[in-house]
Design an enzyme around this catalytic site. Structure first.
Site, PDB file in Angstrom:
ATOM      1  N   SER A  40     -14.614   0.514  18.299  1.00 26.00           N
ATOM      2  CA  SER A  40     -14.247   1.296  17.121  1.00 26.00           C
ATOM      3  C   SER A  40     -14.754   2.728  17.180  1.00 26.00           C
ATOM      4  O   SER A  40     -14.169   3.628  16.571  1.00 26.00           O
ATOM      5  CB  SER A  40     -14.793   0.622  15.855  1.00 26.00           C
ATOM      6  OG  SER A  40     -16.195   0.449  15.935  1.00 26.00           O
ATOM      7  N   GLY A  83     -13.986  -3.555  16.916  1.00 25.74           N
ATOM      8  CA  GLY A  83     -14.555  -4.898  16.997  1.00 25.74           C
ATOM      9  C   GLY A  83     -14.733  -5.421  18.400  1.00 25.74           C
ATOM     10  O   GLY A  83     -15.319  -6.497  18.584  1.00 25.74           O
ATOM     11  N   ASN A 143     -21.016  -3.563  19.857  1.00 26.66           N
ATOM     12  CA  ASN A 143     -20.785  -4.788  19.093  1.00 26.66           C
ATOM     13  C   ASN A 143     -21.569  -5.967  19.655  1.00 26.66           C
ATOM     14  O   ASN A 143     -21.997  -6.849  18.900  1.00 26.66           O
ATOM     15  CB  ASN A 143     -19.291  -5.104  19.028  1.00 26.66           C
ATOM     16  CG  ASN A 143     -18.547  -4.142  18.120  1.00 26.66           C
ATOM     17  OD1 ASN A 143     -18.968  -3.890  16.994  1.00 26.66           O
ATOM     18  ND2 ASN A 143     -17.460  -3.575  18.614  1.00 26.66           N
ATOM     19  N   ASP A 186     -21.436   2.788   6.099  1.00 28.83           N
ATOM     20  CA  ASP A 186     -22.004   1.663   6.852  1.00 28.83           C
ATOM     21  C   ASP A 186     -23.098   2.107   7.824  1.00 28.83           C
ATOM     22  O   ASP A 186     -23.785   1.277   8.421  1.00 28.83           O
ATOM     23  CB  ASP A 186     -20.910   0.879   7.586  1.00 28.83           C
ATOM     24  CG  ASP A 186     -20.174   1.699   8.642  1.00 28.83           C
ATOM     25  OD1 ASP A 186     -20.598   2.823   8.972  1.00 28.83           O
ATOM     26  OD2 ASP A 186     -19.135   1.210   9.140  1.00 28.83           O
ATOM     27  N   HIS A 238     -20.492   3.981  11.849  1.00 32.94           N
ATOM     28  CA  HIS A 238     -19.343   4.721  12.346  1.00 32.94           C
ATOM     29  C   HIS A 238     -19.407   6.174  11.894  1.00 32.94           C
ATOM     30  O   HIS A 238     -19.647   6.432  10.708  1.00 32.94           O
ATOM     31  CB  HIS A 238     -18.043   4.078  11.857  1.00 32.94           C
ATOM     32  CG  HIS A 238     -17.851   2.683  12.336  1.00 32.94           C
ATOM     33  ND1 HIS A 238     -18.242   1.582  11.596  1.00 32.94           N
ATOM     34  CD2 HIS A 238     -17.331   2.205  13.501  1.00 32.94           C
ATOM     35  CE1 HIS A 238     -17.964   0.485  12.287  1.00 32.94           C
ATOM     36  NE2 HIS A 238     -17.404   0.832  13.437  1.00 32.94           N
TER      37      HIS A 238
END
Length: 209
Positions: free
Chosen positions: A31, A68, A96, A177, A180
């Site tokens: 991502s 993801g 991830n 979050d 990102h």
């Protein structure tokens, strides 16, 4: 004579067009590469391409980021990504795996196979390093953080030590979050990674070797 001259001119034009084809740079990641949470024009590959063009590079940066994706997901789609016939690749995977606390040995093995596949396809690589979240403890951190320098040395590829350098954990540069980057954060990443990418590509106008 006119026909011969026209044919030669057409051949010369065709050769010139072939020479003018842009180099292809595959941005192969998750991502952070795909541009999660930002406008399409603010995604890392788009901004990187603009930055490289401003430096005189005739380059197409291919966005092969999938939100993801773990290193296992990247390995599973490597052949598909190579269908674009890239000359160079940025490998940005592993975040991830670390966020989920997956086994560093498995991440290492997946990245090893990805780098081997790119090498076999004669694609020059810049490996983008990642660091483990500190909440997993010192042992996990030590094993995970070593993956990238170890593999860069093993495969004789250059390493950018930490893809999120200058951006990680900065609330001004990240989405809520804190994982990102915002568009402003993407700008920082582009600016910081650009010199290493220029070194990978060589001077503007040089052909991939």
């Amino acid at each position: 004579m006119w026909f011969v001259a026209s044919a030669l001119l057409a051949l010369a034009s065709s050769a010139g067009a072939a020479e003018a084809a842009p180099i292809k740079l595959l941005a192969f990641g998750d991502s952070l590469t795909a541009g999660y949470g930002v406008a399409p024009e603010a995604a890392y590959p788009v901004k990187l391409q603009a930055a490289l063009k401003s430096k005189g590079y005739d380059v197409q940066v291919i966005n092969a980021g999938v939100s993801g994706d773990t290193t296992a997901g990247g390995l599973a789609r490597l052949d598909w990504a190579l269908g674009d016939k890239p000359d160079y690749a940025l490998v940005e995977l592993g975040a991830n795996d670390a966020l989920r606390g997956l086994d560093p040995a498995a991440a290492r093995a997946n990245l090893d196979r990805i780098l081997t596949g790119l090498e076999q396809a004669k694609v020059k690589v810049l490996l983008m390093g990642m660091l483990a979240p500190r909440n997993w403890g010192a042992d996990y951190q030590q094993h995970f953080d070593k993956i990238f320098p170890d593999l860069a040395a093993q495969h004789h590829v250059p390493l950018y030590p930490f893809f999120l350098d200058g951006v990680a954990l900065d609330p001004k540069l990240n989405q809520p979050d804190m994982l990102h980057p915002l568009a402003a954060g993407v700008d920082v990443i582009v600016a910081r990674t650009l010199p290493a990418i220029q070194q990978l590509l060589g001077p503007p106008g040089s052909a991939p070797s």
